[in-house]
Design an enzyme around this catalytic site. Structure first.
Site, PDB file in Angstrom:
ATOM      1  N   ALA A   6       0.847  -1.203   0.000  1.00  0.00           N
ATOM      2  CA  ALA A   6       0.000   0.000   0.000  1.00  0.00           C
ATOM      3  C   ALA A   6       0.879   1.248   0.000  1.00  0.00           C
ATOM      4  O   ALA A   6       0.556   2.260   0.594  1.00  0.00           O
ATOM      5  CB  ALA A   6      -0.918  -0.022   1.219  1.00  0.00           C
ATOM      6  N   GLY A   7       2.013   1.124  -0.653  1.00  0.00           N
ATOM      7  CA  GLY A   7       2.937   2.264  -0.718  1.00  0.00           C
ATOM      8  C   GLY A   7       2.501   3.252  -1.786  1.00  0.00           C
ATOM      9  O   GLY A   7       1.301   3.451  -2.012  1.00  0.00           O
ATOM     10  N   GLY A  38       0.756   1.314  -4.689  1.00  0.00           N
ATOM     11  CA  GLY A  38      -0.450   0.669  -4.157  1.00  0.00           C
ATOM     12  C   GLY A  38      -1.561   1.681  -3.881  1.00  0.00           C
ATOM     13  O   GLY A  38      -2.719   1.470  -4.254  1.00  0.00           O
ATOM     14  N   ARG A  89      17.707  -1.631 -10.704  1.00  0.00           N
ATOM     15  CA  ARG A  89      16.585  -2.472 -10.278  1.00  0.00           C
ATOM     16  C   ARG A  89      17.104  -3.806  -9.746  1.00  0.00           C
ATOM     17  O   ARG A  89      16.557  -4.376  -8.810  1.00  0.00           O
ATOM     18  CB  ARG A  89      15.648  -2.727 -11.462  1.00  0.00           C
ATOM     19  CG  ARG A  89      14.982  -1.458 -11.979  1.00  0.00           C
ATOM     20  CD  ARG A  89      14.103  -1.760 -13.178  1.00  0.00           C
ATOM     21  NE  ARG A  89      13.447  -0.561 -13.682  1.00  0.00           N
ATOM     22  CZ  ARG A  89      13.952   0.226 -14.628  1.00  0.00           C
ATOM     23  NH1 ARG A  89      15.120  -0.051 -15.178  1.00  0.00           N
ATOM     24  NH2 ARG A  89      13.295   1.293 -15.026  1.00  0.00           N
ATOM     25  N   ILE A 117       4.302  -5.932 -10.037  1.00  0.00           N
ATOM     26  CA  ILE A 117       4.979  -4.669 -10.392  1.00  0.00           C
ATOM     27  C   ILE A 117       6.331  -4.561  -9.666  1.00  0.00           C
ATOM     28  O   ILE A 117       7.214  -3.827 -10.064  1.00  0.00           O
ATOM     29  CB  ILE A 117       4.070  -3.442 -10.062  1.00  0.00           C
ATOM     30  CG1 ILE A 117       2.735  -3.555 -10.817  1.00  0.00           C
ATOM     31  CG2 ILE A 117       4.760  -2.133 -10.405  1.00  0.00           C
ATOM     32  CD1 ILE A 117       1.816  -2.334 -10.734  1.00  0.00           C
ATOM     33  N   ARG A 120       6.283   5.929 -21.702  1.00  0.00           N
ATOM     34  CA  ARG A 120       7.355   6.927 -21.565  1.00  0.00           C
ATOM     35  C   ARG A 120       7.927   7.285 -22.939  1.00  0.00           C
ATOM     36  O   ARG A 120       8.123   8.460 -23.266  1.00  0.00           O
ATOM     37  CB  ARG A 120       8.479   6.369 -20.676  1.00  0.00           C
ATOM     38  CG  ARG A 120       8.124   6.381 -19.217  1.00  0.00           C
ATOM     39  CD  ARG A 120       9.229   5.777 -18.357  1.00  0.00           C
ATOM     40  NE  ARG A 120       8.904   5.950 -16.939  1.00  0.00           N
ATOM     41  CZ  ARG A 120       9.292   5.142 -15.966  1.00  0.00           C
ATOM     42  NH1 ARG A 120      10.034   4.072 -16.252  1.00  0.00           N
ATOM     43  NH2 ARG A 120       8.960   5.381 -14.717  1.00  0.00           N
ATOM     44  N   HIS A 140      12.668  -5.483 -18.295  1.00  0.00           N
ATOM     45  CA  HIS A 140      12.472  -4.124 -17.787  1.00  0.00           C
ATOM     46  C   HIS A 140      13.756  -3.678 -17.088  1.00  0.00           C
ATOM     47  O   HIS A 140      13.858  -3.604 -15.888  1.00  0.00           O
ATOM     48  CB  HIS A 140      11.298  -4.128 -16.800  1.00  0.00           C
ATOM     49  CG  HIS A 140      11.007  -2.786 -16.219  1.00  0.00           C
ATOM     50  ND1 HIS A 140      10.689  -1.692 -16.968  1.00  0.00           N
ATOM     51  CD2 HIS A 140      10.977  -2.353 -14.926  1.00  0.00           C
ATOM     52  CE1 HIS A 140      10.478  -0.661 -16.178  1.00  0.00           C
ATOM     53  NE2 HIS A 140      10.649  -1.044 -14.937  1.00  0.00           N
TER      54      HIS A 140
HETATM   55  P1  A3D Z   1       6.789   1.809  -1.619  1.00  0.00           P
HETATM   56  O1  A3D Z   1       6.087   3.128  -1.616  1.00  0.00           O
HETATM   57  O2  A3D Z   1       7.992   1.652  -0.757  1.00  0.00           O
HETATM   58  O3  A3D Z   1       5.707   0.691  -1.248  1.00  0.00           O
HETATM   59  C1  A3D Z   1       6.044  -0.626  -1.032  1.00  0.00           C
HETATM   60  C2  A3D Z   1       5.168  -1.139   0.098  1.00  0.00           C
HETATM   61  O4  A3D Z   1       5.405  -2.537   0.262  1.00  0.00           O
HETATM   62  C3  A3D Z   1       5.452  -0.487   1.466  1.00  0.00           C
HETATM   63  O5  A3D Z   1       4.289   0.161   1.944  1.00  0.00           O
HETATM   64  C4  A3D Z   1       5.870  -1.659   2.350  1.00  0.00           C
HETATM   65  O6  A3D Z   1       5.404  -1.556   3.702  1.00  0.00           O
HETATM   66  C5  A3D Z   1       5.207  -2.823   1.626  1.00  0.00           C
HETATM   67  N1  A3D Z   1       5.785  -4.123   1.966  1.00  0.00           N
HETATM   68  C6  A3D Z   1       7.071  -4.445   2.262  1.00  0.00           C
HETATM   69  N2  A3D Z   1       7.163  -5.755   2.541  1.00  0.00           N
HETATM   70  C7  A3D Z   1       5.919  -6.275   2.426  1.00  0.00           C
HETATM   71  C8  A3D Z   1       5.377  -7.558   2.594  1.00  0.00           C
HETATM   72  N3  A3D Z   1       6.156  -8.599   2.953  1.00  0.00           N
HETATM   73  N4  A3D Z   1       4.061  -7.737   2.381  1.00  0.00           N
HETATM   74  C9  A3D Z   1       3.258  -6.705   2.040  1.00  0.00           C
HETATM   75  N5  A3D Z   1       3.720  -5.446   1.867  1.00  0.00           N
HETATM   76  C10 A3D Z   1       5.030  -5.236   2.066  1.00  0.00           C
HETATM   77  O7  A3D Z   1       7.222   1.408  -3.111  1.00  0.00           O
HETATM   78  P2  A3D Z   1       6.475   1.746  -4.492  1.00  0.00           P
HETATM   79  O8  A3D Z   1       5.026   1.543  -4.324  1.00  0.00           O
HETATM   80  O9  A3D Z   1       6.979   3.051  -5.003  1.00  0.00           O
HETATM   81  O10 A3D Z   1       7.120   0.617  -5.415  1.00  0.00           O
HETATM   82  C11 A3D Z   1       6.819  -0.742  -5.198  1.00  0.00           C
HETATM   83  C12 A3D Z   1       7.667  -1.651  -6.081  1.00  0.00           C
HETATM   84  O11 A3D Z   1       7.369  -1.394  -7.454  1.00  0.00           O
HETATM   85  C13 A3D Z   1       9.186  -1.475  -5.940  1.00  0.00           C
HETATM   86  O12 A3D Z   1       9.818  -2.741  -5.973  1.00  0.00           O
HETATM   87  C14 A3D Z   1       9.562  -0.683  -7.187  1.00  0.00           C
HETATM   88  O13 A3D Z   1      10.897  -0.888  -7.602  1.00  0.00           O
HETATM   89  C15 A3D Z   1       8.590  -1.255  -8.189  1.00  0.00           C
HETATM   90  N6  A3D Z   1       8.354  -0.458  -9.389  1.00  0.00           N
HETATM   91  C16 A3D Z   1       8.239  -1.138 -10.561  1.00  0.00           C
HETATM   92  C17 A3D Z   1       8.019  -0.451 -11.727  1.00  0.00           C
HETATM   93  C18 A3D Z   1       7.910  -1.213 -13.005  1.00  0.00           C
HETATM   94  O14 A3D Z   1       7.723  -0.621 -14.047  1.00  0.00           O
HETATM   95  C19 A3D Z   1       8.029  -2.650 -13.016  1.00  0.00           C
HETATM   96  C20 A3D Z   1       7.901   0.934 -11.723  1.00  0.00           C
HETATM   97  C21 A3D Z   1       8.009   1.598 -10.504  1.00  0.00           C
HETATM   98  C22 A3D Z   1       8.244   0.892  -9.329  1.00  0.00           C
END
Ligand code: A3D
Length: 318
Positions: A10-11, A14, A88, A118, A151, A175
């Site tokens: 839910a970051g 999320g 990454r 993701i 992008r 990616h």
């Molecule tokens: P962030 O805002 O840190 O949110 C991640 C959330 O995951 C946090 O709220 C954590 O508490 C939670 N979390 C950690 N461990 C667990 C667990 N075991 N179970 C459930 N929740 C947990 O990150 P974000 O939302 O910015 O990014 C999330 C992911 O997406 C990262 O790995 C990024 O690298 C990735 N991402 C991928 C892309 C692609 O295009 C593929 C683009 C941008 C980000």
């Protein structure tokens, strides 16, 4: 009955996913996070906007996997994002552990869900997710190509002063820095991009700079934000996949999908154009790649394979 959409993590992404799902009324939302307060706070905040925005879906936040039971769609962003200077791939070890736990909980509670991953490093994490969960390969996909293509199209539209809707293109492969912009299939107002170069509408070197900027598109935002990585465009891209599945739109979109001989590769996830409909990945589209694209695609998929070997060293269960 409304569909049930669970967001694991839910970051930044999320929360944005939850907001978009509510605005589009795609289904009821379960926002799950190990940090329960964040999940509950965001769910409540978005729910409180329903009188203003006029949507009618339920949103809950939780840290209890039982609340995710029998989800129709699950979108996973649980994990750690990049910090400035990180690749990454640097996230592999930590996010692999998280994904193993997530996969086991999905398997026991929502074995029929369409699962969109993701979490980075995307291609290897989605492959690990499929292995750990044992869910069918057509029901486990990774989001990356839509974002990378978006992008690329955006940068081209700014350079050429053409609306994004008039540009067709996509980015395939893994990616990472080896992703491949399909210049051979790039069209602007129905014209091949190579013709625009010949006509002097865009310089070859400018086009190459745009390809480079696309490859580093994520890092550019990580550097600007200083904390965290991109989330609006990644969330929008994940929603396009979920919507195509839920509404059986059969959209053709570039995603990380399981290859079983397509493009000459087997037993690996990589970014290719797929059709998403009510059965999940309904088809993998095999494009005719030119020599250069084929070489770049092969290089890109090989780098995913290399990283997967590293994942297997970290966890022999893979
Ligand atoms: P962030 O805002 O840190 O949110 C991640 C959330 O995951 C946090 O709220 C954590 O508490 C939670 N979390 C950690 N461990 C667990 C667990 N075991 N179970 C459930 N929740 C947990 O990150 P974000 O939302 O910015 O990014 C999330 C992911 O997406 C990262 O790995 C990024 O690298 C990735 N991402 C991928 C892309 C692609 O295009 C593929 C683009 C941008 C980000």
């Amino acid at each position: 009955m409304r569909k049930k959409i669970t967001l694991i993590g839910a970051g930044q992404i999320g929360g944005t996913l939850a907001h978009l799902i509510a605005l589009k009324e795609l289904g009821d939302v379960v926002l799950f996070d190990v940090a329960a307060g964040i999940a509950k706070g965001k769910a409540l905040d978005i729910a409180q906007s329903s009188p203003v925005n006029g949507f009618n879906v339920n949103l809950i936040g939780t840290d209890n996997y039982d609340d995710t039971k029998s989800s129709d769609v699950i979108i996973i962003t649980a994990g750690v994002p990049r910090k400035p200077g990180m690749t990454r791939d640097d996230l592999l070890e930590i996010n692999l552990k998280i994904i193993k736990q997530v996969a086991e909980n999905i398997k026991s509670r929502s074995p029929s869900a369409f699962v969109i991953c993701i979490t980075n490093p995307l291609d290897v994490i989605v492959m690990a997710l499929q292995k750990y969960s044992g869910l069918p390969k057509n029901k486990v996909v990774g989001m990356a190509g839509i974002l990378d293509s978006s992008r690329f199209i955006y940068f081209l539209s700014k350079e050429l002063k053409v609306p994004t809707q008039n540009i067709k293109s996509f980015v395939l492969g893994g990616h990472g820095d080896s992703m491949v912009a399909m210049l051979g299939s790039t069209e602007v107002n129905g014209k091949k991009i190579s013709d625009l170069v010949k006509e002097g509408k865009i310089k070859q070197e400018t086009l190459e700079e745009i390809v480079e900027r696309t490859k580093k598109g994520g890092a550019e935002i990580v550097k600007l934000l200083e904390k965290g990585s991109a989330y609006y465009a990644p969330a929008a891209s994940g929603i396009e996949m979920a919507e195509s599945y839920l509404k059986d739109l059969k959209k053709q979109v570039p995603c990380a999908a399981y290859l079983n001989g397509e493009y000459g590769f087997k037993n690996i996830y990589a970014g290719v154009p797929i059709i998403i409909g009510k059965n999940g990945v309904e088809k993998i589209i095999e494009l005719n790649l030119n020599q250069e694209e084929k070489k770049a695609f092969t290089y890109s998929v090989n780098s995913v394979m290399e990283l997967y070997k590293n994942a297997q060293k970290i966890d022999p269960d893979l």
